[in-house]
Enzyme design. Structure first.
Site, mmCIF file in Angstrom:
data_model
loop_
_atom_site.group_PDB
_atom_site.id
_atom_site.type_symbol
_atom_site.label_atom_id
_atom_site.label_comp_id
_atom_site.label_asym_id
_atom_site.label_seq_id
_atom_site.Cartn_x
_atom_site.Cartn_y
_atom_site.Cartn_z
ATOM 1 N N THR A 48 46.478 52.801 66.147
ATOM 2 C CA THR A 48 45.595 53.304 67.186
ATOM 3 C C THR A 48 45.079 52.140 68.018
ATOM 4 O O THR A 48 44.825 51.050 67.494
ATOM 5 C CB THR A 48 44.441 54.157 66.608
ATOM 6 N N GLU A 49 44.941 52.393 69.321
ATOM 7 C CA GLU A 49 44.584 51.337 70.271
ATOM 8 C C GLU A 49 43.301 50.610 69.887
ATOM 9 O O GLU A 49 43.137 49.424 70.133
ATOM 10 C CB GLU A 49 44.395 51.922 71.680
#
Lengths: 225, 246
Positions: A48-49
């Site tokens: 996830t970013e």
């Protein structure tokens, strides 16, 4: 009206593209559902970013009181669960993973995708504004870009078009398009029709698609399992 | 040397009008320096340039008073962000209205370019080339150069006068450790500002944090303030915050 695949069925078909050990980033919407259909025994590492790798499923409504933690969220702001082997890192490292080509597969939603594989998904329809977020980096740099979408808009207009009419996320980036009626590979700037939803003909799918489709010699019905 | 301040108001009191401020922030409340933002709203500096992932009030999950209060209080002139708009068409943020009316200038960037420009700012790198954004709206006004057959955009470093960061613990030297996904933009922003102010759950003595676990070395941090329990802590968040603290 012919029956189309559900959002879950689209996600199930995309899950078949995953492989053991794959590092995967899922966008918002149908893409998020893909994680529910990973085959038993296969390890998929989610990125996830906001700086986590190898975390577990999203916290359900029933688990909220027990497990919700504001410091353990995914890029959609959903609470996720910890898994052994998970790790955290800051945003520059997180995007070094994306921009350095270390993400095997990303699954993204789409407003329009062109016959060359141009992707447009960051402007809100009808609002004149949009959020780029991490989607542009993923579309430019992930090793494989899969888009998950209904084949047409709510008004029945094709989402697979000759040229995108809304601002691009990235040019010529899409590898595979999985819709509620077909699976289409983008190959050499052409669209190769590979799979059809049960009961659908090539002509019926073509009628909902603006650019001409090339029919694969191995054309078959979509298999979900 | 004393980096520890007792109040958030004291920590932001010298922020002048026109300052450039980086604010750690992502999709939810975790890792957002909530108390520093509230203090800056009370302090009232105007004409600010805010560099953050969002422009506040994106409405993705929990509704809480993030840096949207600085827009509501008309303290912002420009925002540099990757995700500036509310996800809800029916609940546009203050920033959205101000951007569309021209009151606030927006520079929108891909999130990775935003992060890397901040990292470059902290690392003394003036500019760099990246393929992300070529042939999109991001390309406008930027030099394009081809490397290994791939066109890339020239992107310049970002620096700030202040960085507001949220961390889990600090020691008295300013060394910071983070909890879970709280980290996000905070460590890189800490490197890119002249004055970095850290809002933390707890301040401990030097030596109490294992040196191997330090994420932000203390030289990047000029001021530290500990969060005292506040019954008004982010509106609507009390339950999850209690959950988090067991």
């Amino acid at each position: 009206m012919k029956e189309r695949l559900s959002r879950e069925a689209i996600a199930m078909r995309i899950a078949k593209e995953l492989f053991d050990g794959a590092v995967v980033n899922l966008g918002i919407g149908i893409p998020t559902l893909v994680s529910s259909f990973v085959p038993e025994g296969m390890t998929v590492i989610y990125h996830t970013e906001n700086g986590a790798l190898g975390f577990g499923p999203v916290v359900t409504a029933e688990e909220m009181k027990e497990k919700a933690d504001i410091d353990l969220v995914n890029a959609s702001g959903q609470y996720v669960t910890p898994l052994p082997g998970m790790c955290f890192f800051h945003h520059a490292d997180s995007f070094a993973m994306i921009r350095g080509g270390h993400i095997d597969i990303t699954v993204l939603g789409v407003l329009e995708v062109s016959e060359k594989g141009d992707l447009a998904n960051w402007m809100f329809p009808g609002r004149g504004v949009g959020n780029i977020g991490g989607g542009m980096d993923l579309a430019f740099n992930a090793r494989k870009v899969i888009v998950a979408t209904e084949h047409t808009t709510k008004d029945g207009k094709p989402k697979i078009v000759k040229a995108c009419s809304v601002p691009l996320t990235a040019p010529e980036c899409v590898d595979l398009i999985v819709t509620d009626v077909a699976v289409i590979e983008v190959k050499d700037q052409r669209l190769l029709l590979k799979e059809l939803a049960p009961g659908w003909s090539v002509a019926e799918v073509q009628a909902l698609t603006e650019p001409a489709l090339t029919v694969s010699p191995d054309l078959k019905e979509i298999e979900l399992l | 040397m004393n980096k520890v301040l007792q109040t958030f108001d004291e920590a932001v009191k010298d922020v002048p009008d026109g300052a450039v401020i980086m604010i750690g922030n992502f999709a939810g409340p975790g890792g957002t320096p909530f108390y520093l933002i509230q203090a800056l709203r009370r302090q009232g500096a105007r004409n600010l340039t805010i560099i953050a992932n969002t422009a506040g009030g994106i409405g993705l999950t929990l509704d809480y008073d993030d840096h949207r209060v600085l827009f509501e209080n008309k303290q912002v002139r420009k925002v540099i962000a990757s995700f500036p708009f509310s996800t809800s068409a029916s609940r546009p943020s203050a920033a959205e209205k101000q951007i569309l009316s021209g009151e606030v200038e927006l520079e929108i960037l891909p999130q990775g370019t935003l992060a890397e420009r901040i990292r470059a700012g902290g690392a003394g790198i003036a500019a760099f080339y990246t393929p992300t954004g070529v042939s999109t709206v991001i390309e406008k006004g930027k030099e394009v150069r081809v490397f290994d057959g791939r066109p890339c955009l020239l992107e310049r470093a970002l620096k700030a006068d202040y960085a507001f960061v949220r961390a889990f613990k600090a020691d008295s030297m300013g060394n910071l450790v983070y909890r879970g996904t709280q980290r996000q933009f905070n460590p890189i922003m800490a490197t890119a500002a002249r004055t970095t102010i850290a809002e933390v759950d707890e301040i401990v003595e030097a030596g109490e944090l294992p040196p191997e676990s330090v994420v932000t070395p203390g030289l990047f941090v000029q001021r530290i303030v500990e969060v005292k329990e506040d019954p008004g802590f982010p509106r609507n968040l009390k339950r999850s915050f209690q959950v988090r603290r067991g």
